[in-house]
Design an enzyme around this catalytic site. Structure first.
Site, PDB file in Angstrom:
ATOM      1  CG  MET A   1       8.125  23.778  -3.440  1.00 17.16           C
ATOM      2  SD  MET A   1       7.027  24.669  -4.393  1.00 17.16           S
ATOM      3  CE  MET A   1       5.888  25.320  -3.009  1.00 17.16           C
TER       4      MET A   1
ATOM      5  CE1 TYR B   1      11.894  32.624  -0.016  1.00 19.53           C
ATOM      6  CE2 TYR B   1      11.945  30.266   0.058  1.00 19.53           C
ATOM      7  CZ  TYR B   1      11.930  31.146  -0.821  1.00 19.53           C
ATOM      8  OH  TYR B   1      11.321  31.194  -2.182  1.00 19.53           O
TER       9      TYR B   1
ATOM     10  NE  ARG C   1      -6.221   1.219  11.859  1.00 21.13           N
ATOM     11  CZ  ARG C   1      -4.944   0.931  11.304  1.00 21.13           C
ATOM     12  NH1 ARG C   1      -3.970   1.980  11.301  1.00 21.13           N
ATOM     13  NH2 ARG C   1      -4.641  -0.265  10.857  1.00 21.13           N
TER      14      ARG C   1
ATOM     15  CE  LYS D   1      -0.385  -0.016   5.017  1.00 25.76           C
ATOM     16  NZ  LYS D   1      -1.559  -0.112   6.297  1.00 25.76           N
TER      17      LYS D   1
END
Length: 814
Positions: A759, A710, A582, A484
């Site tokens: 980023m 930054y 869950r 998964k």
């Protein structure tokens, strides 16, 4: 090689059919697809679990092959070729190789071990080739088939052989010993690979030492267990970092400027040796080479001058995208006749275009005269239907007229200066050159320029980790592997294909779309969907996925659709809540669950499962045992009242290790497959799977008082050399890893992250690292590991792995 077929018959104890009296063979083949097969090829029809080469004999006869070693003559082939019928074609191949080896009498070095065989072989070839005409195993040809094929390349000009032997279980090395017949043995590092094929370490070492039973001397790192197992008549030549009684005692190591200086004592004298590596494995491999040079009585000056030139060994043929819609096969670090044959076969198997170009340097160490060598190379080129040859080197240039459609250059620099005048487009290009020609520069010119941040996935490591956990299971316990979340960030389909090859029992995904993607990719294994939404039930049925049902609402919804589609015994999996709270049926819903399913034949409970909340933390052992006991009670009631016999499973990766008595019928392997364990003791036995790599885009030096990034979060207190790396939080690197918390590895040294992670970029301190723009950067892998990063970020390795963006290219290799 030039041997009459009639001389081979008694060696193989074969029954001969056809005109064998006059037939002569000059090559041996096991690959029906090779374009190098000819009328003088002896083809061995090997039979494996999934393939039988006898099926291709008729086609081979049509292409001109006339000589075959077979178990039987295929229907319709009698009287069309020469056949030698034997009881076992692999045994026959090995017997013929042993016979051929006996035709030559020269020194042979045999190498075995868990790690380092190929590297030591290539380095010894480099170190000894100025004084010997060396024949060696191509690439990693060290198997029951690879070793014989390596031996057949020997000719009368060779005076030193270097062959490696690899085994995976007992009773294999005896066959390889008869073929290699080493006079000098080298035992490299003993690790955990193939542990599953042996009872214990002693059996493993003992089996490897069979290779040296007739050797004059065996070189190895001194250890008590090996000392005990070496045959009394065999002379041992040992080295050690710890035991001063070894023949060569390395008593000191110092690292500086990417080199390691070792100080060693030999025959009462102290010596100094500089090795151009710093990692442990390379140092040990280099010392194995040092031992061989000492045994050959080389002086310390020659040893030092040659070993300073040792180089990283590339053991993979890599396929890359090239410019102008070209496909590249990069084999830019070796050039010998035998490996050229292998590379040309690989070219044929990987070709994407009818047009095929070979860029080839001078060929060394063939054992043949230049006239004979380049005549044979030309024949190879013709048989492989190569469209164009670009030769680089003074020798191959002198034989330009031997080739059709050939252009030559005296050196790589001359090729590069003429690159703009050469036309490369819509073709497959094999780039094959000796290391001294620096063909990596040609690869760089031809390679398509893309984002240089990649996640490399080692499929061998996945196979190893899978086998590690399978070794913990009781007989007949099944295994489901979780793929998964895009294979925990590593790539779902490619890993699923590997798991299908290994014949795991089930795959697990979180949502239906993940399972559909695998089915569309050709996966045939049963796939369980752990978190299916009710809206996905129709798609699940359409793609033959198997849903986990965890509540009455979901059960009713699925039964309704199943009835509408007239399903019969469609597989479902019942999830029980035993304390995770869950998903899952609780105890007070079991009665209604049983009542709903009793007599219902539209579905069939394939398995019953639950999920452990704290299997990784032994402080909660009592709670985990209570979950296991509750699961046993609840699932047993369902089994008993419905009269069924489903698979039952509750253990995840940590559970496999910590609760071995609760395996039931199946276990679920997750993060452990990807080389991560919550147990530090177990972690050392797992292999790293994913390595996130990038490069240095730019380097600059800032002065005291200047800032980086930054918000000016980093202020330099002194002149600082800063490298910018093209990877950031959009690629999945947490911003919390910045501002001095984390680091990357450059040239095996830590480079601290400076300021905030951007980023698409991050900046690191390389003031103390000798690096340049374009150098490789390790974001995670061996160092730092994902577990280390997770601990520093107060999270778990799952999050680190699954955060890596889809825009980061995954590269799979073996």
């Amino acid at each position: 090689m030039s041997i009459r077929i009639q001389n081979i018959v008694p060696i193989l104890k074969a029954r001969a059919f056809g005109n064998t009296a006059e037939a002569v063979i000059d090559t041996v083949s096991i690959d029906s697809r090779s374009l190098q097969n000819s009328a003088h090829t002896l083809f061995f029809a090997l039979v494996g679990p999934n393939n039988d080469a006898h099926a291709y004999i008729e086609d081979l006869i049509a292409t001109g092959v006339q000589n075959f070693v077979v178990l039987h003559i295929p229907e319709g082939c009698a009287n069309k070729a020469n056949f030698l019928i034997v009881e076992n074609t692999l045994d026959a191949l090995q017997q013929f190789a042993a016979y051929y080896r006996c035709l030559f009498h020269f020194l042979v070095i045999g190498l075995t071990g868990s790690n380092g065989k190929t590297i030591v072989k290539e380095w010894l070839n480099f170190l000894l080739s100025p004084d010997f005409n060396v024949i060696r195993s191509p690439k990693s040809y060290n198997s029951q088939v690879g070793v014989p094929l390596s031996i057949f390349a020997i000719n009368e000009k060779h005076n030193l052989g270097i062959f490696e032997a690899g085994i995976s279980t007992v009773n294999e090395m005896e066959k390889l010993e008869k073929i290699i017949q080493p006079t000098i043995g080298i035992l490299t590092s003993i690790g955990s690979s193939h542990d599953e094929g042996f009872l214990d370490l002693e059996e493993k070492i003992n089996e490897k030492l069979v290779l040296f039973k007739e050797a004059e001397i065996v070189i190895y790192q001194k250890r008590d267990l090996v000392d005990k197992l070496i045959l009394p008549r065999t002379k041992a030549f040992t080295w050690s970092f710890k035991n001063a009684e070894a023949d060569v005692f390395v008593y000191k190591k110092e690292t500086e400027n990417l080199n390691t200086t070792v100080y060693y004592k030999y025959k009462g004298n102290s010596h100094e040796l500089i090795i151009p590596f710093q990692d442990k494995a390379s140092i040990e491999n280099a010392i194995s080479c040092l031992m061989a040079l000492l045994y050959f009585n080389y002086d310390s000056t020659t040893i030092q001058s040659r070993m300073l030139l040792l180089f990283p060994v590339e053991m993979r043929l890599k396929v890359k995208n090239g410019i102008n819609n070209c496909s590249l096969i990069d084999d830019s670090y070796s050039s010998d006749f035998q490996s050229l044959k292998i590379a040309l076969d690989f070219l044929e198997s990987q070709k994407q275009f009818p047009k095929k170009t070979v860029i080839l340097s001078d060929i060394f160490q063939s054992g043949l005269s230049n006239e004979e060598l380049y005549s044979k190379v030309s024949q190879l080129i013709i048989s492989n239907n190569i469209s164009r040859v670009i030769g680089i080197g003074e020798t191959i240039s002198a034989f330009k007229d031997t080739f059709v459609n050939c252009i030559t250059f005296n050196n790589t620099a001359e090729f590069i200066s003429n690159f703009e005048n050469l036309d490369f487009a819509n073709e497959t290009i094999l780039i094959k050159g000796a290391r001294s020609f620096q063909f990596e520069e040609i690869v760089y010119l031809l390679e398509e320029k893309t984002h240089e941040t990649v996640l490399e996935i080692n499929l061998n490591a996945i196979s190893y980790n899978l086998n590690f956990f399978k070794s913990k299971l009781k007989p007949n316990v099944k295994i489901m592997v979780m793929v998964k979340a895009f294979g925990y960030g590593n790539g779902g389909l490619e890993i699923a294909k590997l798991l299908e090859h290994h014949k795991v029992d089930y795959l697990g995904v979180a949502f239906a779309d993940e399972g559909i993607s695998l089915k569309n990719g050709g996966i045939h294994l049963p796939i369980m969907v752990l978190n299916p939404e009710n809206t996905s039930f129709s798609a699940i049925i359409q793609y033959q996925l198997e849903p986990e049902i965890y509540c009455l609402k979901g059960l009713y919804a699925f039964l309704k659709i199943a009835k509408e589609k007239n399903l019969y015994h469609f597989p479902i999996h019942i999830k029980l809540d035993t304390g995770m709270h869950r998903l899952g049926f609780e105890e007070d819903t079991i009665e209604e669950l049983i009542a709903t399913l009793k007599g219902n034949d539209t579905v069939q409970i394939r398995s019953i499962l639950s999920h452990l909340a704290t299997s990784d933390d032994l402080k909660h052992r009592d709670f985990t045992l209570s979950q296991i006991n509750l699961f046993d009670t609840m699932s047993s009631r369902i089994v008993r009242e419905l009269g069924i016999d489903p698979i039952r499973h509750i253990l995840n990766t940590s559970g496999i290790s910590n609760y071995p008595d609760s395996q039931f019928n199946m276990v679920r392997l997750g993060i452990g497959l990807y080389g991560v364990s919550n147990d530090p003791a177990e972690q050392k036995y797992l292999e790293n799977v994913g390595t996130l790599k990038s490069v240095i885009s730019q380097i600059r030096t800032i002065t005291a008082g200047e800032s980086v990034g930054y918000g000016r979060k980093f202020m330099a207190e002194k002149p600082t050399k800063v490298a910018t790396i093209p990877i950031g939080y959009a690629d999945g690197i947490s911003r919390g890893w910045g501002n001095g918390v984390g680091f990357v590895s450059i040239k095996d040294k830590k480079a601290k992250i400076l300021g905030s992670i951007c980023m698409d970029m991050l900046m690191v301190d390389v003031t103390e690292i000798d690096c340049t723009e374009g150098d490789s950067v390790i974001i995670f892998g061996e160092s730092p590991t994902v577990s280390y990063i997770a601990k520093k970020l107060n999270t778990i390795p799952y999050e680190v792995l699954t955060s890596i963006s889809q825009r980061v290219k995954r590269v799979f290799y073996r």
